[in-house]
Write an enzyme that holds these catalytic residues in place. Structure first.
Site, PDB file in Angstrom:
ATOM      1  N   HIS A 180       0.836  -1.204   0.000  1.00  0.00           N
ATOM      2  CA  HIS A 180       0.000   0.000   0.000  1.00  0.00           C
ATOM      3  C   HIS A 180       0.871   1.255   0.000  1.00  0.00           C
ATOM      4  O   HIS A 180       0.497   2.285   0.555  1.00  0.00           O
ATOM      5  CB  HIS A 180      -0.932  -0.004   1.218  1.00  0.00           C
TER       6      HIS A 180
HETATM    7  C1  LIG Z   1       0.315  -7.977  -4.149  1.00  0.00           C
HETATM    8  C2  LIG Z   1      -0.568  -6.818  -3.853  1.00  0.00           C
HETATM    9  C3  LIG Z   1      -1.681  -6.994  -3.040  1.00  0.00           C
HETATM   10  C4  LIG Z   1      -2.529  -5.927  -2.767  1.00  0.00           C
HETATM   11  N1  LIG Z   1      -3.720  -6.172  -2.154  1.00  0.00           N
HETATM   12  C5  LIG Z   1      -4.668  -5.201  -2.118  1.00  0.00           C
HETATM   13  C6  LIG Z   1      -6.001  -5.477  -1.706  1.00  0.00           C
HETATM   14  O1  LIG Z   1      -6.366  -6.619  -1.417  1.00  0.00           O
HETATM   15  N2  LIG Z   1      -6.870  -4.436  -1.645  1.00  0.00           N
HETATM   16  C7  LIG Z   1      -6.533  -3.167  -1.979  1.00  0.00           C
HETATM   17  O2  LIG Z   1      -7.348  -2.271  -1.861  1.00  0.00           O
HETATM   18  N3  LIG Z   1      -5.275  -2.883  -2.399  1.00  0.00           N
HETATM   19  C8  LIG Z   1      -4.357  -3.871  -2.508  1.00  0.00           C
HETATM   20  N4  LIG Z   1      -3.109  -3.602  -3.007  1.00  0.00           N
HETATM   21  C9  LIG Z   1      -2.743  -2.198  -3.278  1.00  0.00           C
HETATM   22  C10 LIG Z   1      -3.341  -1.598  -4.540  1.00  0.00           C
HETATM   23  O3  LIG Z   1      -3.437  -2.566  -5.553  1.00  0.00           O
HETATM   24  C11 LIG Z   1      -2.458  -0.405  -4.947  1.00  0.00           C
HETATM   25  O4  LIG Z   1      -2.388   0.507  -3.886  1.00  0.00           O
HETATM   26  C12 LIG Z   1      -3.001   0.318  -6.168  1.00  0.00           C
HETATM   27  O5  LIG Z   1      -3.183  -0.605  -7.219  1.00  0.00           O
HETATM   28  C13 LIG Z   1      -2.075   1.445  -6.601  1.00  0.00           C
HETATM   29  O6  LIG Z   1      -2.690   2.183  -7.626  1.00  0.00           O
HETATM   30  P1  LIG Z   1      -1.945   3.339  -8.438  1.00  0.00           P
HETATM   31  O7  LIG Z   1      -2.902   3.824  -9.455  1.00  0.00           O
HETATM   32  O8  LIG Z   1      -1.367   4.310  -7.479  1.00  0.00           O
HETATM   33  O9  LIG Z   1      -0.706   2.622  -9.129  1.00  0.00           O
HETATM   34  P2  LIG Z   1      -0.681   1.381 -10.145  1.00  0.00           P
HETATM   35  O10 LIG Z   1      -1.958   0.650 -10.133  1.00  0.00           O
HETATM   36  O11 LIG Z   1       0.556   0.634  -9.855  1.00  0.00           O
HETATM   37  O12 LIG Z   1      -0.573   2.078 -11.569  1.00  0.00           O
HETATM   38  C14 LIG Z   1       0.596   2.626 -12.092  1.00  0.00           C
HETATM   39  C15 LIG Z   1       0.696   2.250 -13.561  1.00  0.00           C
HETATM   40  O13 LIG Z   1       1.690   3.053 -14.185  1.00  0.00           O
HETATM   41  C16 LIG Z   1       2.465   2.268 -15.048  1.00  0.00           C
HETATM   42  N5  LIG Z   1       3.762   2.935 -15.205  1.00  0.00           N
HETATM   43  C17 LIG Z   1       4.727   3.101 -14.270  1.00  0.00           C
HETATM   44  N6  LIG Z   1       5.775   3.752 -14.786  1.00  0.00           N
HETATM   45  C18 LIG Z   1       5.465   4.038 -16.075  1.00  0.00           C
HETATM   46  C19 LIG Z   1       6.153   4.690 -17.137  1.00  0.00           C
HETATM   47  N7  LIG Z   1       7.384   5.200 -16.974  1.00  0.00           N
HETATM   48  N8  LIG Z   1       5.543   4.770 -18.344  1.00  0.00           N
HETATM   49  C20 LIG Z   1       4.298   4.248 -18.548  1.00  0.00           C
HETATM   50  N9  LIG Z   1       3.609   3.612 -17.564  1.00  0.00           N
HETATM   51  C21 LIG Z   1       4.188   3.517 -16.345  1.00  0.00           C
HETATM   52  C22 LIG Z   1       2.519   0.914 -14.355  1.00  0.00           C
HETATM   53  O14 LIG Z   1       2.863  -0.122 -15.256  1.00  0.00           O
HETATM   54  C23 LIG Z   1       1.113   0.801 -13.776  1.00  0.00           C
HETATM   55  O15 LIG Z   1       0.221   0.189 -14.681  1.00  0.00           O
HETATM   56  C24 LIG Z   1      -2.226  -4.635  -3.277  1.00  0.00           C
HETATM   57  C25 LIG Z   1      -1.118  -4.453  -4.091  1.00  0.00           C
HETATM   58  C26 LIG Z   1      -0.305  -5.530  -4.412  1.00  0.00           C
HETATM   59  C27 LIG Z   1       0.864  -5.307  -5.337  1.00  0.00           C
END
Ligand SMILES: Cc1cc2nc3c(=O)[nH]c(=O)nc-3n(C[C@H](O)[C@H](O)[C@H](O)COP(=O)(O)OP(=O)(O)OC[C@H]3O[C@@H](n4cnc5c(N)ncnc54)[C@H](O)[C@@H]3O)c2cc1C
Ligand SMILES: *[C@@H]1O[C@H](CO)[C@@H](O)[C@H](O)[C@H]1NC(C)=O
Ligand SMILES: *[C@@H]1O[C@H](CO)[C@@H](O)[C@H](O)[C@H]1NC(C)=O
Ligand SMILES: CC(=O)N[C@H]1CO[C@H](CO)[C@@H](O)[C@@H]1O
Length: 576
Positions: free
Chosen positions: A508
């Site tokens: 997280h």
């Molecule tokens: C194993 C695991 C278990 C989890 N369990 C839960 C759960 O049960 N419940 C819950 O609520 N949350 C859970 N989480 C947390 C939740 O999934 C994350 O907090 C959330 O997905 C983050 O969202 P975000 O939009 O900030 O980033 P992300 O979803 O990571 O999105 C970022 C995106 O940007 C892309 N990116 C990065 N750099 C670049 C670049 N230079 N150029 C182009 N694209 C790029 C990446 O590929 C990615 O697709 C878990 C996470 C993990 C990994």
């Protein structure tokens, strides 16, 4: 160390069963607007360029496409290419598959904690444990969000990707155990954040199929949106005329063949924007690589030109510490990830899962990857090597066991992110300082004490070997290669030291572009025009028990807000 427990663990992890899913028809994800970046033109123009097709990015882009042209740049591939990899039974295998172009990028923080970053359309929702639970009321108030809009945005997400889980034997005993341990009342099935024990939502359907943020693109207008896959954003471009504020006007990205392309903001509307939704690690990293961050550090890493000196970029990184307890079971257990949360009055949340499967090849290739990465970033490998011996001999296993975990709320302890080099595909160096603050540590101790009560509860006894003590189970965790930190526990058992020694991540992580420090209350980057950050990096703390609900909601909510501003602006322009 109680080696009897270790032996017992080996005996109960023999391959128990293979998870059977039902037939899959691949309808979702048949998107004509999804194109490999190798087919992208050298130069293209859009109203909005969203960097990162992740949890926030997909919800945001789908919404913006209702009234503007949108480009999504996603560095990974499509989750629809391998639909069974996201089934619940493949959770660990997909998460641990961190080979060069896999969906999960191995990442190790300076704290010696093994971590992962999504590298796939849908982002973290493709890898995560699926639990869906909304933010607490105080979080919404502090963020200054509009109640009704928030409600509608959560519902928009829920209609597409959220389900009520089927609570079976192990999870049901876990609920009863939490109640016996005093985490009361039972609030039944709800998305709301309420004290007591509850069943939450899940993005897995009843067949164990995962639904992800990529599915939210079904809401998009296919004529208005373009998604480039394997498009790694390298740099945000700015116009900097004289003493004017820098204004974002495009992005340089690289395709899988290493060819660079440029996407620019269409200039007919001054409200057009670049929006960073690359996640809490990549958003601050990309700001820095684009020349926005602590000037001396950027100059030292060879970033050129420097666009804006802001020492707060990359500061305030937080990752909620998580400590697990593995409970081998004499009874078969269902395959379940997180379905239930204990929300006590102290600052720790209690969750659990059961029947995890690992294939030995992947576990081994994962740890080979860990050792390679450690060598690359020059962290010592001796302790992981000795812990790894506990994994031999390898089997393909489905554990006949449950895992209970405590996650510290907040957290209060904070760290920072720095560039290692100028390659956006490499991990930056991140320090989270887990348990630096006493309050986080106290919450861990309370959380673990509650878990011990659940394990010892009468109602849970069916899923625990009668002769096994909670202390024995804690010793088992100390003997497993769950992190790279030294172990200090000897004869006098100290729960605080146990928290520090066995800390893991629950993924997280957040911060890095925090409100008031890097972005304003509308998530616009301070000192810069036409650039926002919308993802977990804006948070001062994690919302609710788990963040994905609020991160997807935020993409929708901000998309609506941006479209409203756009419509208002066009109206006033027409009037004048
Ligand atoms: C194993 C695991 C278990 C989890 N369990 C839960 C759960 O049960 N419940 C819950 O609520 N949350 C859970 N989480 C947390 C939740 O999934 C994350 O907090 C959330 O997905 C983050 O969202 P975000 O939009 O900030 O980033 P992300 O979803 O990571 O999105 C970022 C995106 O940007 C892309 N990116 C990065 N750099 C670049 C670049 N230079 N150029 C182009 N694209 C790029 C990446 O590929 C990615 O697709 C878990 C996470 C993990 C990994
Ligand atoms: C696991 O590894 C062995 C030997 O390295 C190999 O023969 C086998 O095909 C692999 N299995 C899978 C499922 O990849
Ligand atoms: C789209 O733009 C038009 C014209 O500005 C406006 O009237 C309409 O409300 C907008 N729709 C949405 C969904 O933002
Ligand atoms: C770098 C590191 O953490 N090394 C530790 C490895 O484990 C031994 C004892 O098991 C410690 O003494 C080291 O400090």
């Amino acid at each position: 160390m109680d080696f009897h427990i270790l032996r017992l663990f080996r005996v109960v992890i023999v391959a128990a069963f293979i998870f059977h899913g039902s037939c899959y028809s691949q309808k979702a994800g048949d998107y004509s607007f999804m194109i490999d970046a190798t087919s992208a033109p050298k130069l293209s123009h859009f109203d909005y360029i969203v960097i990162g097709g992740g949890t926030a990015g997909c919800a945001l882009a789908a919404t913006l496409s209702q009234n503007a042209t949108v480009l999504v740049l996603e560095r990974g591939g499509s989750p629809y290419d391998n639909p069974t990899a996201t089934d619940i039974g493949n959770f660990a295998n997909t998460l641990l598959n961190s080979t060069p172009n896999s969906w999960s990028q191995l990442f190790i923080s300076e704290d010696g904690v093994l971590n992962s970053r999504a590298r796939v359309l849908g982002g973290g929702t493709v890898l995560n444990a699926g639990f869906y639970s909304r933010a607490e009321d105080t979080f919404v108030e502090e963020a200054g969000w509009e109640r009704e809009e928030i409600e509608a945005a959560y519902e928009w997400v829920e209609k597409k990707v959220v389900f009520e889980p089927e609570v079976k034997g192990w999870q049901s005993a876990f609920i009863d155990g939490l109640l016996e341990a005093g985490v009361v009342p039972y609030n039944g099935f709800t998305y709301e954040h309420v004290y007591g024990t509850k069943t939450g939502g899940t993005i897995f359907d009843r067949d164990g199929r995962r639904h992800t943020a990529a599915d939210l693109l079904e809401y998009a207008d296919p004529d208005m949106i373009t998604v480039y896959l394997h498009a790694s954003a390298h740099k945000i471009l700015f116009t900097t005329k004289g003493s004017m504020r820098p204004k974002a006007n495009g992005v340089i990205f690289r395709d899988a063949n290493g060819v660079l392309h440029t996407a620019k903001l269409a200039t007919h509307n001054s409200l057009n924007e670049v929006i960073l939704s690359a996640g809490a690690i990549a958003s601050p990293q990309l700001l820095m690589l684009s020349g926005v961050g602590p000037e001396a550090h950027l100059a030292d890493r060879g970033v050129n030109p420097i666009v804006l000196d802001n020492p707060m970029v990359g500061q305030g990184m937080g990752d909620n510490p998580m400590n697990p307890v593995l409970v081998p079971s004499p009874e078969p257990v269902e395959v379940s990830l997180v379905q239930v949360a204990g929300i006590p009055h102290f600052g720790s949340y209690i969750e659990g899962g059961s029947g995890l499967s690992f294939s030995s090849n992947l576990t081994h290739s994962y740890f080979d990857g860990v050792i390679n990465l450690l060598n690359e970033i020059k962290l010592p490998t001796e302790n992981i090597s000795s812990l790894l011996k506990s994994l031999d001999p390898p089997f393909d296993v489905t554990t006949q066991a449950g895992v209970m975990l405590q996650k510290v709320d907040g957290p209060i302890s904070r760290g920072h992110l720095e560039l290692r080099n100028t390659n956006p595909d490499d991990n930056p160096s991140v320090t989270f300082n887990y348990y630096q603050e006493q309050e986080d540590l106290n919450n861990c101790v309370e959380g673990l004490s509650a878990i011990v009560k659940v394990i010892n509860s009468k109602v849970f006894s069916k899923y625990k070997y009668p002769g096994v003590s909670a202390r024995g189970l804690l010793d088992l965790i100390l003997a497993l290669p769950i992190n790279l930190r030294p172990r200090h526990i000897e004869s006098l058992f100290d729960l605080k030291q146990f928290c520090k020694d066995t800390v893991m991540t629950i993924y997280h992580y957040h911060g890095g572009c925090q409100v008031g420090k890097v972005v304003d209350n509308d998530y616009k980057v301070l000192g810069i025009d036409a650039l926002r950050v919308i993802d977990a990096s804006i948070f001062l703390r994690t919302p609710g028990t788990n963040p994905q609900a609020t991160i997807m909601m935020l993409g929708r909510y901000m998309g609506q807000k941006i479209l409203r501003e756009r419509a208002d602006f066009l109206e006033t322009e027409e009037e004048s």
